[in-house]
Every structure is written in C-alpha cells, then in structure tokens.
Design a protein around this motif. Structure first.
Motif, PDB file in Angstrom:
ATOM      1  N   GLY A   1     -42.302 -13.283 -77.746  1.00 50.67           N
ATOM      2  CA  GLY A   1     -42.389 -13.598 -79.170  1.00 50.67           C
ATOM      3  C   GLY A   1     -41.013 -13.544 -79.816  1.00 50.67           C
ATOM      4  O   GLY A   1     -40.869 -13.174 -80.978  1.00 50.67           O
TER       5      GLY A   1
ATOM      6  N   LEU B   1     -47.186 -23.470 -76.586  1.00 50.66           N
ATOM      7  CA  LEU B   1     -47.429 -24.009 -75.252  1.00 50.66           C
ATOM      8  C   LEU B   1     -48.737 -24.780 -75.062  1.00 50.66           C
ATOM      9  O   LEU B   1     -48.741 -25.824 -74.413  1.00 50.66           O
TER      10      LEU B   1
ATOM     11  N   CYS C   1     -38.659 -16.202 -79.100  1.00 57.73           N
ATOM     12  CA  CYS C   1     -38.183 -17.440 -78.481  1.00 57.73           C
ATOM     13  C   CYS C   1     -36.954 -18.023 -79.154  1.00 57.73           C
ATOM     14  O   CYS C   1     -36.189 -18.749 -78.546  1.00 57.73           O
TER      15      CYS C   1
ATOM     16  N   MET D   1     -49.259 -13.980 -77.815  1.00 57.09           N
ATOM     17  CA  MET D   1     -48.611 -14.076 -76.504  1.00 57.09           C
ATOM     18  C   MET D   1     -48.461 -15.520 -76.067  1.00 57.09           C
ATOM     19  O   MET D   1     -48.058 -15.802 -74.945  1.00 57.09           O
ATOM     20  N   GLU D   2     -48.810 -16.426 -76.939  1.00 49.45           N
ATOM     21  CA  GLU D   2     -48.701 -17.835 -76.624  1.00 49.45           C
ATOM     22  C   GLU D   2     -47.216 -18.206 -76.530  1.00 49.45           C
ATOM     23  O   GLU D   2     -46.499 -18.085 -77.513  1.00 49.45           O
ATOM     24  N   PRO D   3     -46.740 -18.635 -75.372  1.00 54.07           N
ATOM     25  CA  PRO D   3     -45.312 -18.916 -75.248  1.00 54.07           C
ATOM     26  C   PRO D   3     -44.831 -19.887 -76.313  1.00 54.07           C
ATOM     27  O   PRO D   3     -45.473 -20.894 -76.602  1.00 54.07           O
ATOM     28  N   GLY D   4     -43.686 -19.567 -76.888  1.00 52.69           N
ATOM     29  CA  GLY D   4     -43.108 -20.397 -77.926  1.00 52.69           C
ATOM     30  C   GLY D   4     -43.430 -19.934 -79.322  1.00 52.69           C
ATOM     31  O   GLY D   4     -42.874 -20.440 -80.283  1.00 52.69           O
ATOM     32  N   THR D   5     -44.342 -18.957 -79.443  1.00 54.97           N
ATOM     33  CA  THR D   5     -44.787 -18.506 -80.770  1.00 54.97           C
ATOM     34  C   THR D   5     -44.124 -17.192 -81.146  1.00 54.97           C
ATOM     35  O   THR D   5     -44.121 -16.253 -80.356  1.00 54.97           O
TER      36      THR D   5
ATOM     37  N   PHE E   1     -47.260 -19.614 -66.038  1.00 59.97           N
ATOM     38  CA  PHE E   1     -47.827 -18.775 -67.099  1.00 59.97           C
ATOM     39  C   PHE E   1     -49.351 -18.784 -67.038  1.00 59.97           C
ATOM     40  O   PHE E   1     -49.999 -17.734 -67.048  1.00 59.97           O
TER      41      PHE E   1
ATOM     42  N   ILE F   1     -44.464 -23.845 -66.935  1.00 52.71           N
ATOM     43  CA  ILE F   1     -45.627 -23.747 -67.821  1.00 52.71           C
ATOM     44  C   ILE F   1     -46.859 -23.286 -67.043  1.00 52.71           C
ATOM     45  O   ILE F   1     -47.601 -22.400 -67.480  1.00 52.71           O
TER      46      ILE F   1
ATOM     47  N   VAL G   1     -44.807 -12.130 -70.010  1.00 54.36           N
ATOM     48  CA  VAL G   1     -45.158 -13.285 -70.834  1.00 54.36           C
ATOM     49  C   VAL G   1     -44.278 -13.285 -72.075  1.00 54.36           C
ATOM     50  O   VAL G   1     -43.935 -12.225 -72.586  1.00 54.36           O
ATOM     51  N   CYS G   2     -43.971 -14.470 -72.549  1.00 59.38           N
ATOM     52  CA  CYS G   2     -43.244 -14.697 -73.810  1.00 59.38           C
ATOM     53  C   CYS G   2     -43.245 -13.474 -74.724  1.00 59.38           C
ATOM     54  O   CYS G   2     -44.301 -12.970 -75.096  1.00 59.38           O
TER      55      CYS G   2
ATOM     56  N   LEU H   1     -35.948 -22.291 -70.666  1.00 60.36           N
ATOM     57  CA  LEU H   1     -35.025 -23.346 -71.070  1.00 60.36           C
ATOM     58  C   LEU H   1     -33.652 -22.767 -71.385  1.00 60.36           C
ATOM     59  O   LEU H   1     -32.637 -23.444 -71.267  1.00 60.36           O
TER      60      LEU H   1
ATOM     61  N   SER I   1     -41.231 -17.120 -69.807  1.00 57.90           N
ATOM     62  CA  SER I   1     -41.980 -18.226 -70.395  1.00 57.90           C
ATOM     63  C   SER I   1     -41.029 -19.324 -70.837  1.00 57.90           C
ATOM     64  O   SER I   1     -39.812 -19.184 -70.736  1.00 57.90           O
ATOM     65  N   VAL I   2     -41.593 -20.371 -71.383  1.00 54.25           N
ATOM     66  CA  VAL I   2     -40.882 -21.646 -71.421  1.00 54.25           C
ATOM     67  C   VAL I   2     -39.578 -21.626 -72.212  1.00 54.25           C
ATOM     68  O   VAL I   2     -38.564 -22.144 -71.751  1.00 54.25           O
ATOM     69  N   SER I   3     -39.567 -20.990 -73.385  1.00 48.50           N
ATOM     70  CA  SER I   3     -38.351 -21.057 -74.193  1.00 48.50           C
ATOM     71  C   SER I   3     -37.214 -20.287 -73.525  1.00 48.50           C
ATOM     72  O   SER I   3     -36.070 -20.742 -73.502  1.00 48.50           O
TER      73      SER I   3
ATOM     74  N   ILE J   1     -41.600 -26.331 -79.150  1.00 45.17           N
ATOM     75  CA  ILE J   1     -40.746 -26.059 -77.994  1.00 45.17           C
ATOM     76  C   ILE J   1     -40.097 -27.385 -77.628  1.00 45.17           C
ATOM     77  O   ILE J   1     -40.794 -28.396 -77.450  1.00 45.17           O
ATOM     78  N   VAL J   2     -38.810 -27.357 -77.548  1.00 45.69           N
ATOM     79  CA  VAL J   2     -38.087 -28.620 -77.473  1.00 45.69           C
ATOM     80  C   VAL J   2     -37.369 -28.788 -76.128  1.00 45.69           C
ATOM     81  O   VAL J   2     -36.708 -27.867 -75.641  1.00 45.69           O
TER      82      VAL J   2
END
Ligand SMILES: Cc1cc2nc3c(=O)[nH]c(=O)nc-3n(C[C@H](O)[C@H](O)[C@H](O)COP(=O)(O)O)c2cc1C
Ligand code: SF4
Ligand code: FES
Lengths: 422, 780, 162
Positions: free
Chosen positions: C124, A287, C126, A86-90, A337, A334, C121-122, C88, C83-85, A319-320
């Motif tokens: 998965g 994240l 992204c 659940m880690e954002p960006g993963t 979250f 961020i 939440v994200c 964006l 979430s972040v991605s 994450i860019v």
C-alpha cells in the motif's frame, strides 16, 4: 486541483495523524452532530440522495446497500470498516487512516447511527499495524470526548468501535471472507445469499464498507447531498482519491473530482512517463481490472465511464506500464500475486492460478510452447466461474493481457526470448 | 406434498418439487451431472465447481453458467447440462483437479469405484496438458482403520464437512491455503470419531481408504456382495459386505432411507472381520474327537432322543441367542418339538436383562409407544438420553442425535457415567445406576404437577420438554433396569398427552434382542441355571451363546457341562474348548449365512449370506435342521417355512396380531402384554453402598466385533473406574488393583473418573470369550 | 508455557466477544510475539485451550494467514513487496541484493537465526516503490545502498536488544 474534502487535513506525502482538537477545529464531528439530530432513516435518505457509491471497488450505491439492513431487528447488528487494502496498486485507505483517523471514526459513527448498529470493527491489514495504533489512539480520544461509547453526545445512541488487526491475506478484503476472518476462522468466502446485510458477522445483520466510502459520510451530512453531488464532473457525485504508480514521473495520490479523465491524471498529476518510453498500458482500477491501452486514456475516471470503456474504476489507483515493459513478464508478476493469495477453496482458482503462473513464467523465460496459448485461453475463460470474485478479478488483467498483448506472448514463444524489456 | 414446478432440462420437460436443489433433482431424474463437493447428506459446498450447467430463469431470459448444487429450481427454469460452454467448463475443472493428482490408478485402493475416475470420464477430460511438477504431500498415520494418501486429494472438503460438521468430530481439519490445502490431523494419531470410517465412502477418491481392505486388496467388482444387516447392536443398519475367496474383505453401508442413510459406525464397518476367524476346530467333535458332520449330528440326535425317553420332556435346557437370527432360534425351538420335549430356552445372561429386554421389546412391538426411525430422530427438537451411553450402546443413535443437536435440539443426559455426547448436553444428571428410574420419575412428577416447584437439577429438562414440539426419549434396555424402562415409558406417555408427536426408542444388547424377546417360551436365566445345577436337566444345548459368559466363567461352565449327561455346542466363534461338550458343531458365521433380525423398532430385516468358499458352509440354523431331519421329523420342516415371519413367529409361540408395512420394512406387532411384564418386574434391589455399572464400549464390549483385530486394537484396556471422592473415602489410590464386583476372582487397576456418579464402580463389559484377547491389565 | 498473566489477558480478551473464537487471531498474534516470532506446536494447543476450540481449528487458522509462522523465523523478518508497482520499480533487484547480502534465498532464514527474508503482497505504498518492511518499519524507494545501511542498523538494533 479541485476542492479537497477527504484530504482536507492530510498531506498524502507525509501523513501525520490529525489530533482530535485539530479535527474538531476544522469542522470535525459536525456531520455527526447533524446526523444525531435526525432520525436514522433520514440519515440513510441523505446518503442515498448524495449518490455516494462504494469505494471498495464495486461502486454499489451506499445508501441502497444500507437500506437492506432490517431496521426492526432486535439482536445485535454490526458495522465493519474494510481496511484490508491489499489490492496491488492501491494506497488510498492508508493515507486516510494514517492522516485523519477521526474522519473515519465520524463516518462510522454516522453509518452506525443510520442503521442502528451499536458495535463496529475496523478490519485492518497486518502491515498497517501503525495505522491500527493511530486508530486505537483516536478511538480513545473520541471516547473521551463522548463521540464513541455509551449515550453519544447525550443522544441515547451507543456505538462501540474497535480495531481488528488482520493476520494478513488478500482474500480477507472480500467481505464474506472478512467476516469469517473476523470470527477467528479461515478466511474462505461464504456463499451469497444470504448477504451480510441479513446474516453477516456471527450471523447478525452486518454492513461492510470501505474506508474511503465511510470517510465521505461526515462531509455529506455536514454540507448536504446537493453540495456533494456537484463535486464530480459530468453528473458524477463526489470526489475520488486517485493514485498513480509505476512508470510515471511523479507517482502519488490526489483527491480529484469523480470523472476526471485518465489522461489528466496521467499527465497533469502524475507528470507523464518516467522514462524515455511512451505509455503502453494502464490498469485503471488497481490490479483486478482490465487493462487500458492508449486509445482509452481519455476515459473519464468514474464508475460508469470506465465500465463503458471496458474496464472497472475499482479503487481508481492506476498502474502504469510503458513501451519498455514486457507485458509477458508483467503478467507473470501479476499472476504470481493471484496464485499466492488464492484462498484455495474452489478448483479453478486454486489450481488454475498456479498453472497460469507456471505457464506464463515458462513463456517469459523462453520455454513456451505454441500449445500454451490454448491452455491460457481455456483458463482465462474458466476462472470467471469461481466461488467468489477473487478469480474473476484475476481474470480481468489476465484476459486483457493475453488479448491485447497476444503478439508479445506469441513472439516470446516463437523466438524463445524477450526483445521488449528495457 | 410440496408444490411442483415445470422445468426444462436439455429440452425435456419435468415436474419437480419447487425449491428443490437442482443438482439433486437432476441426479434423481437419472441425469448425471458431474459433481464432487455435493453429497446428499452433506449438502453443497460450491467448492469443486464441477456441477456447472447453463441455466436461465425462463426461456426468454439469457442463460448463465451456474453451479447446479447451489441453485434452487423454479417455475419455467431452462437448464442445459449438455451445453458446449458448460461441458467445456466441466472438462476444464477436471483437468485442474487432475493437475496434481498422482495418476496412480493401477495401484489405488479406490480403483473400480473411484468417483474421480467416473467424473473424469464423464466430463471428457482425456489428455493431460500440464508439464509442470506436481505437488506432493506427506501422509499421516490415522490409526488402524483408515489409510491416508493426501496426494490423491481433490479438495472437495467432503471429509471435513462430514467429520467436523456432520459427525461433530474434533480432530480432522483443513490446513494451509492456495494450492496447498491439506486435510488431516494436527499430528499423526488415531482418529477419535467412532464414525471416521465413513470418510472412506465420503471421499470421492483414494485419500481416505479402508486400511483393512487394502491389506488384501481386491478390485471391488471381484467381490461377492450381499445385502446384510449389521449384527453388532440393535439398530440394524443395512450393510453391503464384500468377500472374496475365503474371506470377508470389507463392509460398506447399504443406503437405507429411514435407518442408516449413507453411514454406519466403525464397529459395524470393521467388526465383521471376526467372520474370518473361524473356530480353530472347523470339524465337529464328539468328546473332543474329530468326526464328520453327519456322524456328529446323528450322535447328537440319538443322545437327545435317549435323554427325553429316559428323563422326560423337561430334561433339556437350551441357550438360544439374541445375536442369532430368528431362523436359528426358531430351529432350536423346532428341535424341541421334534424331540417331543418342552422347549426350555434361555436367551439372556441375567434375570434383570430378561425382564428389561422383554418389557422394552413388548412396549415397542405392542405399539404402546411411537418408535422413531433414525431419520426421524434427527428431526426432534428435544432429546433426553436415559440410562446408557449412546456412543457405545447404540452408535448410530449417537450420530442421529448429533444431527438433531446441529439443528438446535435441546439435548439432555441422565446417566451414571460421562459419555462422548455429554459435551453437547444442556445439562447432565449424573446419578447412580440404581437411582436412574427415580430421576426419571421426578421429571414425570414435575411435568404432571405444574404447580409444584421443580427441583433445580431437572428444571432445565422439564422446561425444555414442555416447550418441545417433537420430544425424543432414548433409553437403554441393556443394563437390566426394569424400573427405568417403565419410568421412561410413563414419562413418554405423559409427554405424549400434550398433543404432539413424542418418540421413544429403547436400545438393546444385541441385534435380535427384540426378535427373541417375543418368544413366550423363554426361560429366566436363574431358572435354567437351577435346572442345570440341581441336575433336574440332564442335557444342555448352546446355540451361538457364550457359555462362559452365561455361567460366569469358563470354570463354572465346565463344571456344569461335566454334570450333564449330554451337552452340545453349536457356534460360529471359538467361545469354549470343543472338548468340553459332548458334541461340538462349528457353524458358519453371520454375513456368510442368511437370516432375519428384528431391530429396535420391531422392523424385521433379512440379512443375506455371502457365498464364499469357506471351511464351514452351514449356518447354525442349517445344522439344527439337519438334526431334526436325522430325528426323522422332516415333515416338521415342510410345515415351517423359515423365510416366512409368520411361520417363524408361530414356531416361537408368538402371536403376531398385525404386520405393518412401512416404507421399506415389515414391523412386527407382538402380543406380549406389557402390563403383565410390568407387574412381573423384579422387586427393587437392596440398596448397596457401591454398585457396579457396565461400560459398554464402542470397541470391545460387543461379543462378535470385539474379536475383529482392528476393533480389538482400539478397545480401551479393562479397568475399574471410581469417583475420586469414593477412592479417597475408601483409601484406594490410582493404580491400585481392586476386585471386580460380582466377579471377585478378577482384579483390575483403578482409574479415577470424576465424571462418574458417586457410589459406582464402572467396569467395561468384556465378553468372557474375548476378555483374553482384549488388552486387559489383570492381576490374577 | 506462558505466564499466567498473559493467559488471563488472552482469555479475558476472548470473553469480551459473543463468541470466543473471534479472539483467536489476536490470541495467536500475542502467542507468536511471546514465542519469539513463531508458533510452536505448544502455542497451538495453548490457543485451543484458551479460546476453547479444537486444535484442528487453530491449526487451520495458523496455516492460512501470511503472518503466522509455524516454523522458527529470524529475529528480524524482512518482507519485500513483489507486487506490480514495486516490480516495475525494481523490486527484483532489491530482493536479489538482499539475498546476496544475507546469503539466503527469499523464503529462508539466515543460519545464525538473525534474518528471515519473505515476499509480501503490495504494502500500500506503491507511489514510493519499491517498498520493504524490516520488522515493523516501512522503508520506501529502497535502493541497494539503502539496504546496506538498513542491514547495518538492523544488526545494531538486534544486538542492542540482546
Ligand atoms: C478479492 C477481493 C478483495 C477485496 N479487497 C477489498 C479491500 O481490501 N478493501 C475494500 O474496501 N474492499 C475490498 N473488496 C470489496 C469488498 O468485498 C466489498 O465489496 C467492499 O468492502 C464494500 O465496501 P463499499 O460498499 O464501501 O465499496 C474486495 C473484494 C474482493 C473480491
Ligand atoms: S475464487 Fe475460489 S479459491 Fe479463489 S479466492 Fe475465491 S473462493 Fe477462494
Ligand atoms: S458439486 Fe457443485 S460445486 Fe461441487
């Protein structure tokens, strides 16, 4: 692209679960067959020799971690696969589970054998319900073919595996919180020591490993540690699933040699910036890792190099951000979250995250006050000293944001508006 | 003694026990490290993060910020509490805790003793910087004892850790997550645990506060306090009552290392409120007419002297009291001496009680057995509860047993009726009240004849007892079962021989049961009754003894009193209409008067009296001493020093062969001969088809506390419980009214109870003088 | 009330663990399904009884996790990754569009009880942001135009079920 190991059977763009037959045809369960012909300690040694490091984020040597499990223990021991992701960006474990469930099952079987654990769980986040169904089907197939259940392939070793669908909460990814969750409790972390290897699920010795970690195991057994060690660059072992999302032209997931430079990932695989703006910042390990700015883009993506450059490899899903992104607004996103996902057990995290979020939002919305920076500085120090690694994880992007992009915060406070976001 | 290690704290060197908890070490050294979640009895949680200090494993190694509550001391450790980084962190933690706190200190019930306030000051958090809205909560109704104010919560988890983990309660929990964590019940309602009141002390701020205290709130520093002994059961928990103006405002536990440690039961905490209900008649009366104290006392003295002169030295019978102090009972004894009469004092309501209490107390004080402290009980690995309900009859035994259970003790119960602890028992033997002793004897037989096959229902017990390292037997002396007391003693003795410490504790009907049991002059109740019924005795004196209970009911009492030439009642509660006696002397109650009590261990404890401006200033002992003075026997008083246990014992004709001082207490060793008492014990009762069993309720059965309004509110209604099979057999339906055995004038509603032994009528014990005040569904 | 077959299934599920409480999350998930997507008070006491733990324990769990609802939710739950991605890639616009189309704010349920809109939440996913889930179905690279289509479909689906 280099040799595909984990993604051999998978098209990350369109993962379709590989069937048992296909999996076996491509060399599946060979690693397990080899493992079962060796002693458990021999298998542990092979994994140690391979130099495999945990893919859940911390990069702890897997073989070493396994060796903490008491081998002479008489009671039940458990193997748990952490597929909370659940880690954002993963988005790497999803691809592995949805695309090649047997690879994970085989990895777990070998791990279980190496530590003589006869019961296993795959802890999978709620939103991956379909993934859990795929796994359930694959588990049934593996049972049918004698790769799970009693007396596996006539070896005398039993291994029972089942999936556990989580009810959803980021903290469940933290291994001790995961254990509480699996026990049907609130997912508050536990204090360490005792470590799960000694007292884990239901008080019994337990190993928690990430999906990707476990998926490496069959290949290490099948092709040997020497082969595995050579897969990476500059003496790093293995390949690594790397992802890119955010402001890149072709976001995606690739299997690359450990140690591939970040710039290669960004430009060759992810296709460079998606907008007219150049890259401004990258969070290299999903994240909960400190932010890189362009000076650090040459960093090789392996545990030690990224650490040396001041961040963490984490899950290697980057994450860019580009020059059109306001880092104050990004920080607000961020911290939302973390404020929302804090388990609420300890003070700095429970109360601090929300205060950071409120303050950053105020600054973003032109309501900031000069004294707010002092508050943020204080909080950025204090959230490092919490009960578990959740808040230190939040500290990583947050502290680097208010350090590296302090001018953006100060400008928002002074001008009461944003001049960056495009 | 554990090994000592050298550590340095803020530049000072200390020798401390190796492996000890660093926070506790600091606190014991008087070094105040701010903390919340850590509690000496509950241990650390590591959740508040306040107890931070810089710690290095040695002078050469780098220091790290750690939570002292989660750290064990080791040789060479360097601790810096006053390090600027640690101080800054602690200040921050307080600031975060205070973000959502309502800052309602001026109207807070915790005011003056708020740990949050102390820690805030100590941590030097001074200015609030947050400008964002605070979160607010809705509060819950938690019953008459505890008030809930969630907005003050600082999420230290102490409440649930006490309630659920320590006291093994079930209905207080933690809900929600992130910055919305709530502590309460699933729904509004009365908290079920008999130890819920401890939440008030355990909570470091004002979330759980004493609902009774806040009704008429006083700032704690305005309270008069005194160290007192609880009067509501035989354990003798140490208390710190606080009073102001004319009333007792609240009771808190006074920490005691061997007994109650930090906690008390809710009967002790809330039962003391009875002292605010003085007898309605606060002036003495002679034949119902109000008079002054002097006059009443003089009248009594004259009358009593006359009776002895006219009818001889055996003409007076007195009812002493096992819930009154040694001093009160000694003064009564002295009064007989002053009158030149033979002391004929009865302390009990039945012959069975007389025999049982005296036997148990003599076993206790003659050192025939090893009696455990509450803390020792917690460390036992086998617990057998025999013949009573710990929760109702000895509440803090229950809490100690819960600690033993938590630590893995094998727990067993032999009793006629299910109690709250039964759910933790490995097995429960449900037997009729008259078969308890047999059940225990069976275990003894099995234990001493390993060859024999063991009856299945006791196999578990015997097996666990054999392998136990520290067995504990807890046996009720409240139900008047002499055979049971003897059988349990034999069992404990047999278990003792197996070369291991073995504990046995009896528990008793009242706070001073063991103290009065030592009086050799005590009279059997039926003998006293005969003396009065036949008119042999011409006068009766009752001191802190409920006559209605003694004589069965108010009518009987009245009849007997009318027969006597003279009667006198000295009482601190309204037990009987004053005009029923020739002389009525209202006395100041417990907590407002001082005195000594002997608890279940034989430990003599002094209870101080609060000095409050109350309508009654003299306790029962003082009133009796005034009477002796009036008789012109002041010389007697000078001989007897009532603060001295030797003197008191001597007055009661008890030989004390030894006094043992153990940590924090004096223990008496009486000379009553248990063997004689055992021989004396009454012959076994004729077998009856249905037998009565008294339910001793935590709330409502104890004479004094039952009068306290919050306790009365919690008392379960009077009823007759029967096993459903017995009901079917006797054609009794649920809700029928049935006469109470032994009190046929009263009929109670029948409630089926499958967890009751067959052949048993279970009836709550309700003291006669409070029965009218407790919710009773009675059919006249 | 729940059917005896369900009770038995859940109870048996708990029995296959060394500690019955291990089954609690599963039991709550199944009860939530049974009760139409949320957990009424009655479900809490049933879970307590089936699993054999105090109600406070169940309530503590039911109020901890993101996917247990103690209030009624719409027939279809729409969760939007914030979430972040996804952020964006425009998740805020997606949420705004959904809010406008449904006439509710995020966190609310439409008055007709059809939809509940929640952040998540994200997911998965992204690399294919922004993502949302409608019921069990994942949608990626979502645009406002797609939302209109999804909602039309979701309404049809919901009606088809009725
Ligand atoms: C807040 C938090 C969330 C985490 N989430 C995950 C996760 O989703 N998946 C995962 O594998 N590890 C996660 N971890 C790391 C785990 O605690 C643990 O270290 C990991 O599963 C070990 O696996 P490995 O040795 O194979 O890397 C998380 C850690 C923290 C502190
Ligand atoms: S840092 Fe504290 S509140 Fe945050 S998730 Fe960890 S234990 Fe929970
Ligand atoms: S007292 Fe140490 S963390 Fe709370």
């Amino acid at each position: 692209m280099s040799e595909k190991v984990l993604l051999k059977n998978i098209d990350p763009k369109n993962p379709q679960p590989v069937t048992f037959e296909q999996y076996v045809k491509n060399g599946g369960y060979e690693g397990a067959r080899i493992a079962l012909s060796k002693t458990p300690l021999e298998v542990q040694q092979i994994v140690k020799d391979s130099g495999l490091r945990g893919r859940g984020g911390a990069g702890f040597p897997t073989g070493l971690k396994w060796s903490f499990v008491p081998m002479d223990y008489q009671g039940q021991k458990y193997l748990i696969c952490n597929c909370d992701e659940m880690e954002p960006g993963t988005f790497k474990d999803r691809a592995l589970v949805y695309g090649d469930p047997h690879q994970l099952i085989e990895g777990m079987l070998i791990a279980a054998y190496a530590m003589q654990m006869t019961k296993g769980f795959i802890f999978i986040r709620y939103e991956y319900k379909k993934g859990a169904e795929i796994l359930d089907r694959a588990i049934a197939e593996a049972e049918q073919h004698g790769w799970l259940g009693k007396n596996i392939q006539g070896s005398g070793f039993d291994f029972h595996l089942e999936t556990h669908l989580s009810a959803g909460r980021y903290i469940c990814g933290e291994e001790t919180a995961l254990l509480n969750s699996l026990e049907g409790k609130r997912a508050n972390p536990r204090s360490k020591p005792p470590f799960p290897q000694i007292r884990g699920f239901l008080g019994q010795p337990t190993i928690v490993n990430n999906v990707e970690t476990l998926c490496n195991i069959p290949h290490i057994l099948a092709k040997g540690p020497e082969w595995y060690k050579k897969l990476g660059l500059n003496g790093n072992a293995g390949t690594k699933l790397m992802g890119a999302s955010g402001r890149v032209k072709t976001p995606g997931l690739w299997e690359l040699p450990m140690g591939t430079p970040l710039s290669v990932l960004l430009n060759e695989y992810a296709g460079g910036p998606s907008r007219e703006f150049p890259f401004k910042a990258v969070i290299p390990g999903a994240l909960s890792t400190p932010i890189f700015t362009p000076e650090q883009f040459d960093t090789p993506m392996d545990f030690d190099s990224v650490a040396k450059a001041g961040s963490r490899l984490g899950t290697a899903c980057v994450i860019v951000f580009d020059e059109g992104d306001c880092m104050v607004a990004a920080t607000a996103n961020i911290m939302k979250f973390y404020a929302r996902e804090s388990c609420g057990f300890c003070t700095p995290c429970r109360e601090g995250m929300q205060w950071i979020y409120d303050t950053v939002c105020a600054i973003r919305d032109g309501q900031g006050q000069p004294s707010d920076m002092q508050v943020l500085d204080d909080l950025s120090r204090h959230i490092a000293h919490t009960f578990c690694a959740f808040a230190p994880g939040a500290q990583d992007p947050f502290l680097s944001a208010i350090t590296k992009f302090r001018h953006e915060f100060e400008e928002h406070i002074a001008k009461r508006t944003c001049s960056i976001a495009k | 003694m554990s090994e000592l290690v050298k550590i340095s704290i803020d530049g000072q060197e200390y020798q401390v026990p190796a492996g000890a908890n660093l926070l506790q070490v600091c606190l014991d050294l008087g070094l105040m490290v701010p903390h919340f979640c850590y509690h000496e009895a509950l241990g650390p949680a590591g959740s508040c993060r306040l107890c931070a200090a810089m710690v290095a494993p040695s002078a050469e190694k780098p220091a790290q910020l750690v939570m002292t509550c989660m750290t064990k001391v080791s040789e060479g450790m360097v601790v810096k509490i006053q390090d600027p980084y640690a101080k800054d962190f602690r200040r921050g933690v307080i600031e975060y805790l205070m973000l959502n706190h309502p800052h309602d200190c001026p109207v807070c019930d915790e005011g003056g003793e708020c740990m949050l306030q102390d820690m805030t000051v100590l941590s030097e958090h001074i200015h609030r910087r947050s400008r964002f809205p605070k979160r607010t909560w809705r509060n819950q109704y938690l019953g008459p004892l505890i008030h809930h104010e969630m907005n003050r919560c600082i999420t230290c988890y102490r409440c649930v850790r006490f309630y659920r983990e320590y006291a093994l309660g079930k209905d207080l929990g933690v809900f929600g997550s992130r910055d919305r964590v709530y502590f309460g019940r699933v729904k509004d309602g009365v908290l079920e645990s008999e130890f819920a009141g401890n939440l008030v002390d355990v909570c470091p701020t004002g979330v759980f506060t004493n609902k009774r205290f806040r009704e008429v709130y006083s700032r704690p520093w305005d309270l008069h306090t005194a160290r007192a002994i609880c009067v509501h059961c035989s354990i003798g928990c140490n208390l710190l009552p606080g009073g102001r103006h004319r009333t007792l405002r609240r009771i808190k536990p006074h920490p005691h290392k061997e007994l109650n440690r930090f906690f008390i039961c809710d009967r002790g905490r809330y039962g003391g409120e009875y002292v605010n209900l003085y007898p309605r008649q606060t002036r003495p009366t002679i034949a119902g007419t109000e008079v002054g104290f002097r006059e009443a006392i003089h009248h009594a003295a004259t009358q009593l002297r006359g009776i002895v002169e006219q009818h001889g030295t055996k003409a007076i019978v007195a009812l002493g009291s096992s819930r009154a102090s040694l001093e009160t009972n000694a003064a009564l004894n002295l009064l007989f001496k002053a009158l030149g009469a033979e002391p004929q004092i009865v302390y009990y309501d039945s012959d069975e009680e007389y025999a049982a209490v005296r036997l148990a107390a003599s076993l206790t004080t003659s050192r025939a057995i090893t009696v455990p402290t509450l803390v020792e009980m917690e460390k036992c690995d086998f617990v057998l509860s025999i013949g009573g309900d710990l929760t109702g009859e000895a509440p803090m035994f229950d809490l100690s047993v819960r600690q033993a259970i938590r630590a893995g003790a094998a727990f067993f119960v032999i009793s006629p009726r299910a109690g709250k602890l039964d759910e933790f028992a490995r097995s429960v033997l449900r037997v009729r009240p008259d078969a308890l002793a047999q059940a225990v004897e069976k275990i003894l037989q099995a234990l001493s004849n390993p060859a024999e096959t063991i009856a299945p229902e006791i196999a578990d017990i015997v097996q666990a007892l054999r392998s136990a390292k520290k067995p504990l037997f807890l046996c009720s002396a409240i139900h008047g079962d002499v055979a049971l007391i003897k059988a349990t003693y034999d069992l404990a003795k047999a278990a003792h021989q197996e070369n291991r410490p073995c504990f046995l504790a009896y528990y008793y009907p009242a706070a001073n049961s063991v103290g009065v049991a030592l009086a050799n002059d005590s009279l059997e109740p039926t003998k006293a009754l005969d003396l009065l019924r036949t008119g042999t005795a011409k006068a009766v004196i009752a001191v802190e003894h409920d006559l209605a209970t003694f004589f069965g009911n108010l009518e009987n009492a009245k009849g007997i009193l009318e027969k006597c030439a003279f009667s006198m009642i000295v009482s601190s509660v309204d037990s009987i209409p004053p005009d029923m006696a020739t002389v009525w002397l209202p006395a100041s109650p417990h907590y407002l008067t001082s005195g000594k009590f002997v608890n279940y261990e034989g430990r003599v404890q002094h209870s101080e009296g609060l000095s409050l401006a109350t309508p009654l200033t003299d306790g029962p002992a003082d009133l009796l001493l005034s009477l002796i003075e009036d008789l012109g026997k002041s010389a007697l008083l000078e001989q007897a020093q009532y603060s001295d246990i030797f003197a008191v014992a001597a007055e009661q004709n008890v030989e004390l062969d030894e006094l043992t001082a153990k940590d924090g207490g004096i223990f008496i060793r009486g000379q009553l001969r248990p063997t004689d008492l055992m021989r004396d014990s009454s012959p076994s009762l004729p077998k009856r088809e249905m037998i009565r069993w008294d339910i001793i309720q935590t709330f409502g059965s104890e004479e004094l506390s039952a009068l306290a309004p919050p306790i009365a509110e919690l008392a379960a209604p009077a009823r007759i419980e029967m096993h459903p099979d017995d009901m079917a057999q006797q054609n009794i339906a649920e809700g029928d009214f049935v006469p109470v055995p032994d009190t046929p004038s009263m009929k109670l509603k029948v409630v089926p109870n499958p967890n009751l032994a067959r052949g048993t009528f279970a009836v709550p014990r309700l003291p006669a003088h409070v029965a009218s005040q407790v919710p009773v569904e009675v059919q006249a | 009330m729940i059917p005896e077959t369900l009770r038995k299934e859940l109870s048996d599920h708990c029995a296959h663990y060394p500690s019955r409480q291990v089954g609690l999350i599963y039991v709550l998930q199944k009860l939530q399904e049974h009760y139409g997507g949320w957990l009424p008070d009655e479900a809490i006491s049933q879970a307590a009884e089936i699993v054999g733990v105090p109600e406070v324990e169940v309530e503590g769990v039911a109020t901890f996790y993101n996917w247990f609802f103690r209030e009624p939710v719409g027939k279809t739950v729409i969760v939007c990754c914030d979430s972040v991605s996804c952020y964006l890639c425009g998740s805020e616009k997606i949420v705004e569009h959904l809010e406008n189309r449904l006439g509710i704010r995020i966190g609310e349920t439409t008055p007709d009880g059809r939809f509940t809109l929640l952040p998540v939440v994200c997911l998965g996913n992204c690399d294919r942001a922004p993502s949302i889930m409608v019921g069990d179905r994942l949608y990626e690279r979502v645009t406002p135009a797609m939302i209109d289509e999804i909602l039309a479909n979701a309404e049809m689906l919901a009606e088809g079920k009725e």
